[in-house]
Write a protein that holds these residues in place. Structure first.
Motif, PDB file in Angstrom:
ATOM      1  N   ASP A 228      37.109  18.179 -22.206  1.00 14.88           N
ATOM      2  CA  ASP A 228      37.463  18.413 -20.803  1.00 14.88           C
ATOM      3  C   ASP A 228      36.383  17.914 -19.849  1.00 14.88           C
ATOM      4  OD1 ASP A 228      39.826  19.557 -21.590  1.00 14.88           O
ATOM      5  OD2 ASP A 228      39.094  21.622 -21.474  1.00 14.88           O
ATOM      6  N   ALA A 229      35.121  18.116 -20.223  1.00 13.19           N
ATOM      7  CA  ALA A 229      34.022  17.724 -19.342  1.00 13.19           C
ATOM      8  C   ALA A 229      34.016  16.229 -19.074  1.00 13.19           C
ATOM      9  CB  ALA A 229      32.686  18.150 -19.951  1.00 13.19           C
ATOM     10  N   HIS A 230      34.457  15.439 -20.052  1.00 11.00           N
ATOM     11  CA  HIS A 230      34.457  13.991 -19.874  1.00 11.00           C
ATOM     12  C   HIS A 230      35.766  13.497 -19.265  1.00 11.00           C
ATOM     13  CE1 HIS A 230      30.969  13.240 -22.912  1.00 11.00           C
ATOM     14  NE2 HIS A 230      30.646  14.012 -21.890  1.00 11.00           N
ATOM     15  N   ARG A 231      36.817  14.218 -19.511  1.00 11.92           N
ATOM     16  CA  ARG A 231      38.067  13.870 -18.843  1.00 11.92           C
ATOM     17  C   ARG A 231      37.911  14.046 -17.332  1.00 11.92           C
ATOM     18  NH1 ARG A 231      40.879  17.020 -21.477  1.00 11.92           N
ATOM     19  NH2 ARG A 231      41.581  15.597 -23.103  1.00 11.92           N
TER      20      ARG A 231
ATOM     21  N   ILE B 249      29.002   5.434 -10.275  1.00  9.90           N
ATOM     22  CA  ILE B 249      27.609   5.650  -9.896  1.00  9.90           C
ATOM     23  C   ILE B 249      26.939   4.298  -9.699  1.00  9.90           C
ATOM     24  CG2 ILE B 249      27.359   7.866 -11.076  1.00  9.90           C
ATOM     25  CD1 ILE B 249      25.983   6.339 -13.375  1.00  9.90           C
ATOM     26  N   ARG B 250      25.863   4.282  -8.932  1.00 10.95           N
ATOM     27  CA  ARG B 250      25.077   3.076  -8.769  1.00 10.95           C
ATOM     28  C   ARG B 250      24.230   2.834 -10.002  1.00 10.95           C
ATOM     29  NH1 ARG B 250      26.400  -0.633  -4.902  1.00 10.95           N
ATOM     30  NH2 ARG B 250      26.868   0.388  -2.906  1.00 10.95           N
ATOM     31  N   ARG B 251      23.867   1.585 -10.192  1.00 17.43           N
ATOM     32  CA  ARG B 251      22.987   1.220 -11.287  1.00 17.43           C
ATOM     33  C   ARG B 251      21.713   2.071 -11.251  1.00 17.43           C
ATOM     34  NH1 ARG B 251      22.172  -0.067 -16.253  1.00 17.43           N
ATOM     35  NH2 ARG B 251      20.184  -1.060 -16.626  1.00 17.43           N
ATOM     36  N   GLY B 252      21.373   2.656 -12.407  1.00 18.55           N
ATOM     37  CA  GLY B 252      20.183   3.486 -12.496  1.00 18.55           C
ATOM     38  C   GLY B 252      20.479   4.961 -12.343  1.00 18.55           C
ATOM     39  N   GLY B 253      21.699   5.310 -11.954  1.00 19.27           N
ATOM     40  CA  GLY B 253      22.061   6.713 -11.814  1.00 19.27           C
ATOM     41  C   GLY B 253      22.600   7.290 -13.110  1.00 19.27           C
ATOM     42  N   VAL B 254      23.025   8.532 -13.063  1.00 15.01           N
ATOM     43  CA  VAL B 254      23.619   9.180 -14.234  1.00 15.01           C
ATOM     44  C   VAL B 254      24.891   9.900 -13.804  1.00 15.01           C
ATOM     45  CG1 VAL B 254      21.443   9.498 -15.483  1.00 15.01           C
ATOM     46  CG2 VAL B 254      22.238  11.278 -13.919  1.00 15.01           C
ATOM     47  N   PHE B 255      25.819  10.016 -14.722  1.00 20.35           N
ATOM     48  CA  PHE B 255      27.020  10.801 -14.469  1.00 20.35           C
ATOM     49  C   PHE B 255      26.669  12.282 -14.627  1.00 20.35           C
ATOM     50  CE2 PHE B 255      28.678   6.680 -15.827  1.00 20.35           C
ATOM     51  CZ  PHE B 255      29.657   6.447 -14.869  1.00 20.35           C
ATOM     52  N   ARG B 256      27.309  13.115 -13.834  1.00 21.99           N
ATOM     53  CA  ARG B 256      27.041  14.553 -13.871  1.00 21.99           C
ATOM     54  C   ARG B 256      28.267  15.264 -14.429  1.00 21.99           C
ATOM     55  NH1 ARG B 256      21.580  15.293 -13.164  1.00 21.99           N
ATOM     56  NH2 ARG B 256      20.841  13.674 -11.700  1.00 21.99           N
ATOM     57  N   SER B 257      28.245  15.519 -15.718  1.00 21.02           N
ATOM     58  CA  SER B 257      29.355  16.226 -16.345  1.00 21.02           C
ATOM     59  C   SER B 257      29.050  17.723 -16.384  1.00 21.02           C
ATOM     60  CB  SER B 257      29.581  15.718 -17.772  1.00 21.02           C
ATOM     61  OG  SER B 257      28.711  16.355 -18.687  1.00 21.02           O
ATOM     62  N   MET B 258      30.042  18.505 -16.721  1.00 26.26           N
ATOM     63  CA  MET B 258      29.843  19.949 -16.840  1.00 26.26           C
ATOM     64  C   MET B 258      28.889  20.287 -17.975  1.00 26.26           C
ATOM     65  SD  MET B 258      33.693  21.445 -16.170  1.00 26.26           S
ATOM     66  CE  MET B 258      34.471  20.338 -17.377  1.00 26.26           C
TER      67      MET B 258
ATOM     68  N   ALA C 237      21.234  12.509 -23.700  1.00 26.91           N
ATOM     69  CA  ALA C 237      22.054  13.562 -23.118  1.00 26.91           C
ATOM     70  C   ALA C 237      22.047  14.778 -24.039  1.00 26.91           C
ATOM     71  CB  ALA C 237      23.484  13.066 -22.907  1.00 26.91           C
ATOM     72  N   SER C 238      22.632  15.865 -23.573  1.00 30.33           N
ATOM     73  CA  SER C 238      22.735  17.055 -24.419  1.00 30.33           C
ATOM     74  C   SER C 238      23.580  16.730 -25.640  1.00 30.33           C
ATOM     75  CB  SER C 238      23.379  18.199 -23.636  1.00 30.33           C
ATOM     76  OG  SER C 238      24.728  17.870 -23.306  1.00 30.33           O
ATOM     77  N   ALA C 239      23.381  17.499 -26.707  1.00 28.40           N
ATOM     78  CA  ALA C 239      24.137  17.254 -27.939  1.00 28.40           C
ATOM     79  C   ALA C 239      25.640  17.349 -27.685  1.00 28.40           C
ATOM     80  CB  ALA C 239      23.716  18.253 -29.012  1.00 28.40           C
ATOM     81  N   ALA C 240      26.040  18.287 -26.845  1.00 29.15           N
ATOM     82  CA  ALA C 240      27.463  18.457 -26.545  1.00 29.15           C
ATOM     83  C   ALA C 240      28.037  17.243 -25.831  1.00 29.15           C
ATOM     84  CB  ALA C 240      27.670  19.702 -25.689  1.00 29.15           C
ATOM     85  N   ASN C 241      27.216  16.580 -25.033  1.00 31.39           N
ATOM     86  CA  ASN C 241      27.642  15.395 -24.293  1.00 31.39           C
ATOM     87  C   ASN C 241      27.699  14.159 -25.166  1.00 31.39           C
ATOM     88  OD1 ASN C 241      28.437  15.213 -21.577  1.00 31.39           O
ATOM     89  ND2 ASN C 241      26.439  15.885 -20.874  1.00 31.39           N
ATOM     90  N   ALA C 242      26.734  14.034 -26.097  1.00 33.36           N
ATOM     91  CA  ALA C 242      26.508  12.748 -26.746  1.00 33.36           C
ATOM     92  C   ALA C 242      27.288  12.538 -28.030  1.00 33.36           C
ATOM     93  CB  ALA C 242      25.010  12.578 -27.036  1.00 33.36           C
ATOM     94  N   ALA C 243      27.534  13.573 -28.784  1.00 35.88           N
ATOM     95  CA  ALA C 243      28.004  13.378 -30.151  1.00 35.88           C
ATOM     96  C   ALA C 243      29.448  12.918 -30.222  1.00 35.88           C
ATOM     97  CB  ALA C 243      27.858  14.677 -30.938  1.00 35.88           C
TER      98      ALA C 243
END
Length: 343
Positions: A281-284, A291-300, A312-318
């Motif tokens: 859900d967080a990625h959906r 985002i601009r180059r050099g920024g990061v996405f802000r997921s839940m 990224a956090s393990a929950a985000n990356a795996a």
């Protein structure tokens, strides 16, 4: 570079990495000294038996090499998709992805080195644990050795049904599966998604007639389960590492492009969800965000640069699948999660 082209690149390298991982595991199994393991276990020398397995990080070189090739392929594909540039004099600016660029080389060396080290450390603990449990249970030393490295398949000539190559968690699943098969209620084993359904009829018959499954049949069923677990491990690690290597290569390639004259202000990243049922859900929720180059996405689940971001956090990356295009990058994240409710 079109997003769908990057998706095809991910699929291509997933398959190559899957094969490379399995080849490395088969090499470890084939080089294990069965007779020495058996003899040393018969003497009660678990340390000696462990050494006779001969686990060496160099045996994973084929996988390490494939990961580096995937990284380079991602970088090359990225710079190929960047539109032609002109300098102040109107001359065309040409640049290529430099895998020997210090930053790119350092990332690949550190990331691959840590990955191989984690795999080897997990295998060492799995191997020692299996040897110790087998001896505590009073099992025949040769049976312990063969359970560990697998038995020769007369068709392929490779060792199958072994524990080497599985994670410690998967080894525990296999043990639990074996216990369920030997219990008064073998039907419980059928709830495991990795079990081989070809054996369902035998399980049902055993449960209905209250007749225990034979030891020989249980051995075949457990070996089949381990084979499926190994394939699942290979698919999982190949998917995750292909995504990480290719996306980090894109990051490195864009860094090199900016150094060569690409205006970073012209580069944006847009997250495109694959809309697969396995997408979290967080990625959906990130679908369509830019985002601009050099920024990061802000997921839940926290900040993330791209699907599979190792920072990224393990929950985000795996476990993600993703696609991306540059210089206006489109990230498409697809799914993660277990395919077995009993995993």
């Amino acid at each position: 570079m079109a997003a769908n082209s990057f998706e095809l690149l991910i699929a291509q390298w997933e398959e190559r990495l899957r094969r490379a991982f399995l080849d490395a595991i088969y090499l470890i199994r084939d080089q294990a000294q069965i007779e020495a393991i058996t003899r040393l276990l018969d003497r009660g020398d678990i340390d000696g038996a462990f050494r006779a397995v001969g686990l060496d990080p160099a045996q994973l070189r084929v996988f390490d090499k494939a990961l580096g090739q995937a990284f380079e392929a991602g970088g090359v594909a990225t710079v190929t998709g960047i539109p032609p540039l002109r300098d102040a004099n109107g001359l065309r600016v040409r640049f290529q992805f430099a895998i020997r660029n210090p930053e790119a080389e350092r990332w690949l060396r550190d990331y691959a080195g840590n990955l191989i080290r984690e795999i080897v450390d997990d295998q060492r603990q799995l191997i020692r644990g299996a040897l110790e449990r087998g001896m505590r249970a009073g099992m025949n030393p040769r049976t312990v050795a063969l359970d560990l490295v697998g038995r020769i398949d007369p068709v392929t000539g490779r060792r199958i049904g072994g524990l080497i190559g599985l994670t410690r968690s998967q080894e525990e699943w296999a043990r639990n599966y074996a216990e369920e098969l030997a219990s008064d209620n073998p039907r419980a084993a059928m709830s495991r998604a990795l079990h081989d359904k070809r054996f369902n009829r035998a399980i049902i018959k055993a449960a209905e007639t209250k007749t225990p499954l034979s030891a020989e049949l249980r051995e075949k069923m457990v070996a089949a389960y381990r084979n499926r677990a190994l394939r699942y491990r290979a698919e999982t690690i190949a998917r995750k590492e292909a995504i990480t290597a290719l996306h980090e290569a894109q990051e490195q390639a864009l860094n090199q492009a900016v150094s060569a004259g690409v205006d970073p202000a012209t580069i944006t990243m847009t997250w495109r969800s694959a809309h697969d049922k396995r997408v979290r859900d967080a990625h959906r929720a990130l679908d369509g965000e830019s985002i601009r180059r050099g920024g990061v996405f802000r997921s839940m689940l926290g900040p993330i640069r791209y699907p599979g971001d190792p920072n990224a956090s393990a929950a985000n990356a795996a476990g993600h699948q993703a696609s991306v295009a540059a210089p206006s990058a489109q990230y498409a994240s697809a799914p993660t999660g277990s395919r077995d409710s009993s995993l």
